[in-house]
Scaffold this active site. Structure first.
Site, mmCIF file in Angstrom:
data_model
loop_
_atom_site.group_PDB
_atom_site.id
_atom_site.type_symbol
_atom_site.label_atom_id
_atom_site.label_comp_id
_atom_site.label_asym_id
_atom_site.label_seq_id
_atom_site.Cartn_x
_atom_site.Cartn_y
_atom_site.Cartn_z
ATOM 1 N N SER A 1 0.811 -1.220 0.000
ATOM 2 C CA SER A 1 0.000 0.000 0.000
ATOM 3 C C SER A 1 0.846 1.272 0.000
ATOM 4 O O SER A 1 0.371 2.329 -0.427
ATOM 5 C CB SER A 1 -0.935 0.001 1.212
ATOM 6 O OG SER A 1 -0.201 -0.150 2.425
ATOM 7 N N GLY B 1 -1.795 -4.525 0.995
ATOM 8 C CA GLY B 1 -1.839 -5.771 1.746
ATOM 9 C C GLY B 1 -0.846 -6.818 1.300
ATOM 10 O O GLY B 1 -0.749 -7.890 1.905
ATOM 11 N N HIS C 1 0.634 5.551 6.537
ATOM 12 C CA HIS C 1 0.682 5.917 5.124
ATOM 13 C C HIS C 1 0.786 7.431 4.958
ATOM 14 O O HIS C 1 0.131 8.180 5.683
ATOM 15 C CB HIS C 1 -0.574 5.423 4.398
ATOM 16 C CG HIS C 1 -0.765 3.946 4.462
ATOM 17 N ND1 HIS C 1 -1.490 3.336 5.467
ATOM 18 C CD2 HIS C 1 -0.316 2.955 3.648
ATOM 19 C CE1 HIS C 1 -1.491 2.027 5.271
ATOM 20 N NE2 HIS C 1 -0.784 1.773 4.181
#
Length: 205
Positions: free
Chosen positions: A32, A69, A182
């Site tokens: 990701s 993932g 993130h």
């Protein structure tokens, strides 16, 4: 007739030279962190890289095969088909964060990364490893072990290494999403600059 034969030989040599030259394609295999999680695709660092490489003369193409993932094992299983399809000149491997977050054995991560690096090198592609850091609650032993996996592998296989993909980003709340894992869109250009410093030398003939 002799001139015609010489022309044929020259053309054949040119074709062989073109076929032997590495493809000007960068393949990014990641999770990701490379798949523009929760932001627009065009804001992610891989797309920003694609724009930059597209301006080079001659241009480089970018294939982003990253999946949110993704673990090192699933990346290892997907890589052979990607190499056969795109024949990249450079392979960027950004995997291991999900292994670490799941607390998977580090020897398994090392084996999977080793297999991916070896597979890429077998096609004469240059390889860049992108390392990652885990939150402090994972403890110093596991975190140090994760760092060592990337460092030792890069040294053993003679590949380029960026020790921490999110260097200068991860500890800045203004650049990170609420999950703390993130980057926001504002942090992606900095991520690209981190990658670019290590990737740029691999793009030279």
């Amino acid at each position: 007739m002799r001139r015609f034969l010489c022309l044929l030989l020259w053309l054949a040599g040119a074709v062989v030279a073109v076929q032997a030259a590495p493809a000007r394609t960068v393949l990014v295999l990641g999770d990701s962190l490379s798949a523009a999680h929760n932001i627009a695709t065009e804001q992610g660092w891989v797309h920003l890289l694609e724009v930059r490489l597209g301006k080079m003369v001659p241009a480089w193409a970018v294939v982003n095969a990253s999946i949110s993932g993704e673990t090192s094992l699933s990346g290892r299983n997907r890589l052979p088909a990607l190499l056969a399809t795109y024949r990249p000149g450079v392979v960027v491997i950004e995997l291991g964060a999900n292994d670490g977050l799941q607390g998977l054995p580090l020897n398994q991560l090392r084996d999977n990364l080793m297999a991916m690096v070896s597979a890429a090198q077998a096609t004469h592609a240059r390889v860049l490893l992108l390392g990652i850091e885990l939150p402090v609650n994972y403890g110093p032993q596991y975190r140090d072990g994760l760092r060592a996996v990337y460092a030792d592998l890069a040294k053993q296989k003679h590949v380029a290494l960026l020790p921490f993909l999110l260097d200068g980003v991860a500890l800045d709340p203004a650049l990170m999403q609420a999950d703390g894992l993130h980057p926001r869109a504002a942090g992606e250009p900095k991520v690209l600059e981190n990658v670019w410093r290590v990737l740029q030398p691999l793009l030279r003939p």
